[in-house]
Design a protein around this motif. Structure first.
Motif, PDB file in Angstrom:
ATOM      1  N   UNK A  37       0.645  -1.063  -0.144  1.00 18.87           N
ATOM      2  CA  UNK A  37      -0.148  -0.183   0.204  1.00 18.87           C
ATOM      3  C   UNK A  37       0.756   1.408   0.185  1.00 18.87           C
ATOM      4  N   UNK A  38       0.617   2.598  -0.805  1.00 17.29           N
ATOM      5  CA  UNK A  38       1.367   3.627  -0.254  1.00 17.29           C
ATOM      6  C   UNK A  38      -0.046   4.794   0.252  1.00 17.29           C
ATOM      7  N   UNK A  39       0.504   5.679   1.029  1.00 14.68           N
ATOM      8  CA  UNK A  39       0.200   6.867   1.754  1.00 14.68           C
ATOM      9  C   UNK A  39       1.216   8.282   0.994  1.00 14.68           C
ATOM     10  N   UNK A  40       0.558   9.157   0.776  1.00 15.64           N
ATOM     11  CA  UNK A  40       1.334  10.009  -0.371  1.00 15.64           C
ATOM     12  C   UNK A  40       0.757  11.306   1.376  1.00 15.64           C
ATOM     13  N   UNK A  63      -3.602   1.951 -11.673  1.00 19.34           N
ATOM     14  CA  UNK A  63      -2.428   3.452 -11.848  1.00 19.34           C
ATOM     15  C   UNK A  63      -0.963   3.081 -11.821  1.00 19.34           C
ATOM     16  N   UNK A  64      -0.396   1.974 -11.627  1.00 18.21           N
ATOM     17  CA  UNK A  64       0.947   1.091 -11.758  1.00 18.21           C
ATOM     18  C   UNK A  64       0.906   0.186 -12.460  1.00 18.21           C
ATOM     19  N   UNK A  65      -0.385  -0.337 -12.844  1.00 14.23           N
ATOM     20  CA  UNK A  65      -0.613  -1.784 -13.980  1.00 14.23           C
ATOM     21  C   UNK A  65       0.512  -1.445 -15.286  1.00 14.23           C
ATOM     22  N   UNK A  66       1.238  -2.048 -15.510  1.00 10.95           N
ATOM     23  CA  UNK A  66       2.037  -2.366 -16.133  1.00 10.95           C
ATOM     24  C   UNK A  66       3.449  -1.877 -15.794  1.00 10.95           C
ATOM     25  N   UNK A  67       3.671  -1.412 -14.718  1.00  7.67           N
ATOM     26  CA  UNK A  67       5.334  -0.392 -14.678  1.00  7.67           C
ATOM     27  C   UNK A  67       5.139  -1.612 -13.463  1.00  7.67           C
ATOM     28  N   UNK A  68       4.693  -1.622 -12.703  1.00 11.53           N
ATOM     29  CA  UNK A  68       4.987  -2.664 -10.899  1.00 11.53           C
ATOM     30  C   UNK A  68       4.722  -3.618 -11.406  1.00 11.53           C
ATOM     31  N   UNK A  69       5.345  -4.970 -10.638  1.00 10.66           N
ATOM     32  CA  UNK A  69       5.521  -5.833 -10.498  1.00 10.66           C
ATOM     33  C   UNK A  69       5.179  -6.187  -9.149  1.00 10.66           C
ATOM     34  N   UNK A  70       4.852  -6.951  -8.846  1.00 11.10           N
ATOM     35  CA  UNK A  70       5.388  -7.872  -7.214  1.00 11.10           C
ATOM     36  C   UNK A  70       4.902  -9.455  -7.852  1.00 11.10           C
ATOM     37  N   UNK A  88       6.147  10.651 -11.459  1.00 11.69           N
ATOM     38  CA  UNK A  88       6.274  12.445  -9.353  1.00 11.69           C
ATOM     39  C   UNK A  88       5.139  11.867  -8.633  1.00 11.69           C
ATOM     40  N   UNK A  89       3.518  11.804  -9.607  1.00 15.73           N
ATOM     41  CA  UNK A  89       2.764  10.563  -8.559  1.00 15.73           C
ATOM     42  C   UNK A  89       2.639   9.386  -7.751  1.00 15.73           C
ATOM     43  N   UNK A  90       3.962   8.510  -8.166  1.00 12.78           N
ATOM     44  CA  UNK A  90       3.990   7.717  -7.372  1.00 12.78           C
ATOM     45  C   UNK A  90       5.176   8.031  -5.802  1.00 12.78           C
ATOM     46  N   UNK A  91       5.671   9.416  -5.935  1.00  9.92           N
ATOM     47  CA  UNK A  91       5.476   9.587  -4.275  1.00  9.92           C
ATOM     48  C   UNK A  91       4.912   9.780  -2.974  1.00  9.92           C
ATOM     49  N   UNK A  92       5.590   8.794  -2.175  1.00  9.59           N
ATOM     50  CA  UNK A  92       4.733   8.661  -1.050  1.00  9.59           C
ATOM     51  C   UNK A  92       5.404   6.976  -0.168  1.00  9.59           C
ATOM     52  N   UNK A  93       5.009   6.792   1.198  1.00  9.01           N
ATOM     53  CA  UNK A  93       5.096   5.721   2.005  1.00  9.01           C
ATOM     54  C   UNK A  93       4.411   4.886   1.232  1.00  9.01           C
ATOM     55  N   UNK A  94       5.705   4.147   1.056  1.00  5.33           N
ATOM     56  CA  UNK A  94       5.169   2.430   1.081  1.00  5.33           C
ATOM     57  C   UNK A  94       5.336   1.397   1.653  1.00  5.33           C
TER      58      UNK A  94
END
Length: 126
Positions: A37-40, A63-70, A88-94
């Motif tokens: 999870x993340x929280x900006x 928002x992360x489909x195709x860019x992130x892989x778990x 930049x919009x991925x900036x957050x605490x994960x």
């Protein structure tokens, strides 16, 4: 007691990559769904990605489909989040989270997850 420890956050330029890791201290890690999870600042915590105990089709936020892989490595009690083409919009605490086998519900909902890590900061500069 279940403990989760994240690592791998940092500062990266837009378009760059980071890999987050989370070690989960539980005897039966393979029975847990695990996710990120993340929280900006000023925003609600949102589900980014999750993988079930059976390692079937993972959940990804649009928002992360195709860019992130778990991925998960049950032998190491570890879950990873590979983040590519960062924005930049991925900036957050994960935050890493674990859901015990008796829990049900949406993988995107924080309510499903009983155990949480302390969080790791990801900052993407433009």
């Amino acid at each position: 007691e279940v403990q989760l420890v994240e690592s791998g956050g940092g500062l990266v330029q837009a378009g760059g990559s980071l890999r987050l890791s989370c070690v989960v201290s539980v005897f039966t890690f393979e029975d847990y769904a695990v996710g990120w999870f993340r929280q900006a600042p000023g925003k609600e915590r949102e589900g980014v990605s999750c993988v079930s105990s059976s390692d079937d089709t993972p959940y990804y936020a649009d928002s992360v489909q195709g860019r992130f892989t778990i991925s998960r490595d049950n032998a190491k009690n570890t879950v990873y989040l590979q983040m590519n083409s960062l924005k930049p919009e991925d900036t957050a605490v994960y935050y890493c989270a674990a859901s015990p086998p008796y829990r049900s519900g949406s993988y995107s909902s924080a309510k499903r997850f009983d155990y949480w890590g302390q969080g790791t900061q990801v900052t993407v500069s433009s």
